[in-house]
Structure formats: structure tokens, C-alpha cells
Design an enzyme around this catalytic site. Structure first.
Site, short mmCIF file in Angstrom:
data_model
loop_
_atom_site.label_atom_id
_atom_site.label_comp_id
_atom_site.label_asym_id
_atom_site.label_seq_id
_atom_site.Cartn_x
_atom_site.Cartn_y
_atom_site.Cartn_z
N ASP A 64 7.02 9.15 2.64
CA ASP A 64 5.84 8.33 2.88
C ASP A 64 4.63 9.12 2.41
OD1 ASP A 64 4.17 6.35 3.95
OD2 ASP A 64 3.86 7.55 5.73
N THR A 98 1.76 5.97 -1.53
CA THR A 98 2.07 6.82 -2.68
C THR A 98 1.45 6.20 -3.94
OG1 THR A 98 4.18 7.15 -1.60
CG2 THR A 98 3.94 8.12 -3.75
#
Length: 532
Positions: A64, A98
Site C-alpha cells: 500500500d 501508489t
């Protein structure tokens, strides 16, 4: 002689020392790019995971973006922007943390090329702003409206989010769970707001992620206090949430009381007993048979003596309830917290069909409260995992899935995933750049090309040939297949909507706008002043 003096060229005076400003800008961009490259490999369903080892010796395994950057100790000021960037994406959308950093990195790289070609940073920054507004327009035009009653679409988008996580093999279980959890807390009065605080995630070690379940009611990761044969199951429970202590009173300041003979000693003990009995009788009189007792700092919330009397009075006791859980508990049980024994009345109690201690088969125990009357709009999720790393990652992934569903409640549009929107943006912005005049068109073209970083990285992380894939993808989009994207599982380009790879529009639009905002900020900085 005079002629030769005149022929000497004048040195043009500039007021600004441009060399240093350029160097600082380059340093900022380089630092931010290196942060973007660090998380780039963890993008997409085939992305790698990062193992983070903290200074305290704790180990975290995650992919994550927000978690990785959060734990990184970034010292360079401009690189800190990217950490903040992923945090703000986490707040706005919850997913795409991301993506947003990777886009920012690519835009910075494009800006660097433009700057080294001698274009002024302000021109670059303004062009970038225009391009981002246009990009959001293009994305909104591509989006497909979705209704909250269409559960399948919601589940698809939640499972797309889960597919890039460590616990992706459980997405068929966690995605519907996330959708049901969010839909059960949506308030009809405010249909487009969801507060994720109303969904409580309780982690319990043991079992596997398969054992994760949604509980309509309350779950406590505790045991009932068993002192002197306390009850472990109560039907037709009347539940009181108390914030006072059922224990003999103490002096406010550290004082010692010296007792000289036994009769006085007995009197003190007798008083204590009567005091506790008086309290318990008042509690019993209201018909209350389950007590949730808040943790106390000043003195023991309950003593052995009071537990003994409570079990005699057939009252089940759950002690050490955390202070920050009180609000959630009272909202769920639809009752009021009671801060003084004098205020203990029936109307402040909550009612439930069953309060019981459940054994989980591997030695662990939890308390479940189910069948709550007039239950508030909350829900609990019990997450299980075989070890702490998996458990934490399952919680983070579930949080992302909940955020995705929240995005859809907030802004009810879906968009294709798999790099399709980015390529489409790149194509349309490229076409739009030809219409623009002067430097702007040149800058927009560079940014359009920069957006190809997402499909490129997706292909690269999946072990495909990125150049072939991206070229083919461009070709398909030029032929008008808007939803053509990279199918990572098959390793080829397919219509990504048929593969159920979808994401909320909010995730894509906020990623683009936040990334451009961050890049513009970095471009505008021309000096770093350190203040001691």
C-alpha cells in the site's frame, strides 16, 4: 585606440543568479523522483511487496503506497511532498496511493526535460494546470454512472482494489463484505456521505483470513470477567455502559490512613461492602443485566469483591472498555453512557437479544452482542489472520476496499482500470496539444506522454514487454476502443470492462489533480532557506 575600447562587448548584468536556482530545482525534482521510483515497483496486481523494518524492530509487509511512504524516513523537504501527497490521496479516495506518486514522478521527469530546454517554470506550471483540468473533463466523459442498488458493480470495484494487495486471493470474500459493511452504514437522510468510523474493524489473531466475518452488532476482543463464576451468556440483555468505578472510594491525594485496632478495621471493610452493595442494588433495580465498564486510570474500575457481588446479582461484566470505543458502543446500542450511579435509569440502557462469549476454537475468545433493538447505523468486522503481519495487511486492504466503496457512494461513477484511462488521457491530451499555441502545446504534449507511465509500469511489473504492450495499447485506443487495457492475468490487451477491472472515477480524478498540484508546487520552488 578609441575604436578598440568601444568594440569591447558589455557584460550584460542580470539581477538573478539563475545557476543556483536551477540546481535547487533539479535537486528537488531528483529527490522526489527517487521516492516515486521506490514505490513504483509495487503498482498493480502483479506489483512487488515491500518489507519495512522499523527502528523498534517491528516488521511490516505491505504494498500500500501510503503505508510504505508513511514509514519511510524522508529527509529531503521536496521528497516529503510526495509522502504528504499519498496521505492526501488516502484521505480523499483511500485507494490509488501508489498511482498518485508514480504519476507525480512521471510529471516531474517531463518537467525536467522542459526546464532543461529552457522553458520557464511558471509556463510549465500553468500548462500543467490546464492539462489537469482537461484530464478531469476527459475522465468524467469516459465514466459510467452506477447505482448503489447495483451491488455487482460495487463488488467488482472493491475486488479490483483488493487484487493488488497481499491478501488478493481472499478478494472474493473481502469485497462483498466491504460493500455490505458500507451499504449498511449509509444514512438515507445523507445518502452521499459515509463515515468509516461507523465501521469498526476488530482484529483477532488465529484462524485464516477466510474466517473474517461481518457482525451486525458489537464485537469485543476480550473475555468476560470470570471472577467468582461470572456469567458468559445472557439472553434479552439490558446493557448499561458505565463510566464510573464500582469499587470503594479512595482519597483524592496520596494519603495513608492509620488504623489502630481491629474494630475500626472491620468497620472500614463493612462500609466498603455496604457501599458496593448499595451501588449494585441500584444497578439491579433498573433491570440491567450486562455492564460495560470503561477503563479507569484513577483506581480499579472493579474489585474482586464487587465482581463477586455482581455475579451473585446475575449481572454479566465486560470490563476495560477503551475510552475511545465508548462513542461507537453507545451509537450502536442506542443508549447513553452513564457517568454517575445516581443517573442510572432504565431509559439509559441498551437492549439486545443476546450477549455471549464465543470461543474461537484456537483458545481465543471474543464477546458478541447481537440482535440489538433500534441499532444505530454501525457495523463491526471481525478480521482473522494466521500471523500478525497478515492480520495487519488484511486490515489495511479491507480499509482500502471500504474507501473504494465510499468513493462510489460519494461520486457514483465507475471507470475502467488496467491503464485504460491513462492511455486514453494521453491520446486525447496529445491531440489537444496540437490545437494549443506556443509553449503551452509543447508542455501539454510532454505531460500527455508522461501519463503513459502507468500502463508502462503495470506491464513492467507483470513481466511483460512494456514497449510492445504500450504501443499496441495506443494503437487500440486510436481505433476507438476506449476501454482497452492491460489484462495482467492473460498478459495481453483486452477490453478491461469485460474482465471486471473497474475503479471509482474519484480515485482517478483525484490522483491526477493531486499529482499535478504537488508537481506545480515543486516547480515553483527556486530556493531552500534553512532557518536555524
Amino acid at each position: 585606440m578609441a575604436a578598440s575600447v568601444l568594440a569591447k562587448p558589455k557584460s550584460t548584468e542580470t539581477f538573478v543568479d539563475n545557476k543556483r536556482k536551477d540546481d535547487i530545482r533539479m535537486a528537488n525534482i531528483a529527490a522526489a523522483q527517487s521516492v516515486a521510483d521506490a514505490v513504483r515497483t509495487s503498482l498493480g496486481p502483479k506489483g512487488m511487496d515491500k518489507m519495512i523494518s522499523t527502528s523498534s524492530g517491528e516488521v511490516i509487509i505491505t504494498n500500500d503506497g501510503a503505508t510504505i511512504l508513511n514509514k519511510m524516513e524522508v529527509l529531503q523537504p521536496a521528497a516529503k511532498f510526495l509522502v504528504e501527497l499519498s496521505k492526501s490521496q488516502d484521505v480523499v479516495a483511500g485507494d490509488g496511493t501508489t498511482t498518485v506518486v508514480v504519476i507525480a514522478g512521471a510529471l516531474l521527469k517531463a518537467s525536467l526535460t522542459l526546464l532543461s530546454a529552457g522553458i520557464h517554470p511558471t509556463v510549465v506550471s500553468d500548462a500543467l494546470h490546464k492539462a489537469s483540468l482537461k484530464a478531469v473533463e476527459i475522465l468524467s466523459a469516459m465514466a459510467i454512472p452506477v447505482e448503489l442498488s447495483d451491488r455487482d458493480s460495487l463488488v467488482k470495484s472493491a475486488s479490483t482494489s483488493l487484487n493488488s494487495k497481499v491478501v488478493s486471493q481472499y478478494s472474493s470474500l473481502l469485497a462483498p463484505l466491504a460493500v455490505d459493511a458500507v451499504l449498511s452504514v449509509v444514512d438515507p437522510a445523507k445518502p452521499d456521505l459515509v463515515d468509516l468510523k461507523d465501521i469498526k474493524i476488530v482484529k483477532k489473531l488465529g484462524g485464516t483470513v477466510d474466517d473474517t466475518e461481518l457482525v451486525k452488532g458489537l464485537v469485543f476482543d476480550k473475555k468476560v470477567s470470570h471472577a467468582s463464576g461470572g456469567l458468559t451468556r445472557m439472553e434479552n440483555a439490558k446493557i448499561g455502559v458505565i463510566q464510573f468505578q464500582i469499587s470503594p472510594p479512595k482519597t483524592d491525594i496520596e494519603q495513608s490512613i492509620v488504623v489502630s485496632d481491629y474494630t475500626q478495621m472491620d468497620r472500614i471493610l463493612k462500609e466498603e461492602r455496604n457501599y458496593i452493595l448499595g451501588m449494585i442494588k441500584k444497578i439491579r433495580a433498573t433491570g440491567c443485566n450486562v455492564l460495560l465498564i470503561q477503563k479507569s486510570i484513577l483506581r480499579d474500575a472493579v474489585t474482586d469483591l464487587s465482581l463477586h457481588y455482581l455475579s451473585k446479582a446475575k449481572i454479566m461484566v465486560i470490563k476495560d472498555v477503551e475510552r475511545d470505543e465508548i462513542e461507537f458502543i453507545t451509537k450502536t446500542l442506542n443508549c447513553l453512557p452513564i457517568s454517575n450511579i445516581e443517573h442510572f435509569r432504565t431509559e439509559k440502557l441498551g437492549f439486545a437479544d443476546l450477549v455471549e462469549e464465543v470461543s474461537l476454537g484456537d483458545g481465543g475468545k471474543i464477546i458478541k452482542i447481537t440482535g440489538i433493538k433500534d441499532m444505530g447505523r454501525t457495523t463491526s468486522v471481525l478480521v482473522r489472520g494466521s500471523n500478525q503481519l497478515v492480520l495487519d495487511e488484511a486490515e489495511r486492504s479491507l480499509h482500502d476496499a471500504l474507501c473504494v466503496v465510499r468513493c462510489l457512494v460519494h461520486k457514483r461513477f465507475l471507470i475502467a482500470g488496467g491503464g485504460a484511462p491513462e492511455i486514453e488521457l494521453s491520446r486525447q491530451l496529445g491531440a489537444w496539444a496540437k490545437v494549443l499555441q506556443g509553449m503551452e502545446g509543447y508542455c501539454v504534449k510532454a505531460f500527455a506522454e508522461a501519463l503513459e507511465v502507468i500502463p508502462y509500469t503495470l506491464a513492467e511489473n507483470a513481466g511483460l514487454n512494456p514497449i510492445t504492450i504500450v504501443t499496441e495499447l495506443r494503437n487500440r485506443h486510436a481505433q476507438g476502443e476506449i476501454n482497452a487495457g492491460i489484462n495482467v492475468r492473460k498478459g495481453q490487451i483486452t477490453n478491461i470492462m469485460d474482465e471486471n477491472v473497474v475503479q471509482p472515477l474519484l480515485v482517478s480524478t483525484s490522483a491526477i489533480s493531486l499529482a499535478t498540484e504537488c508537481v506545480r508546487m515543486i516547480l515553483k520552488i527556486d530556493d531552500i532557506v534553512t532557518v536555524r
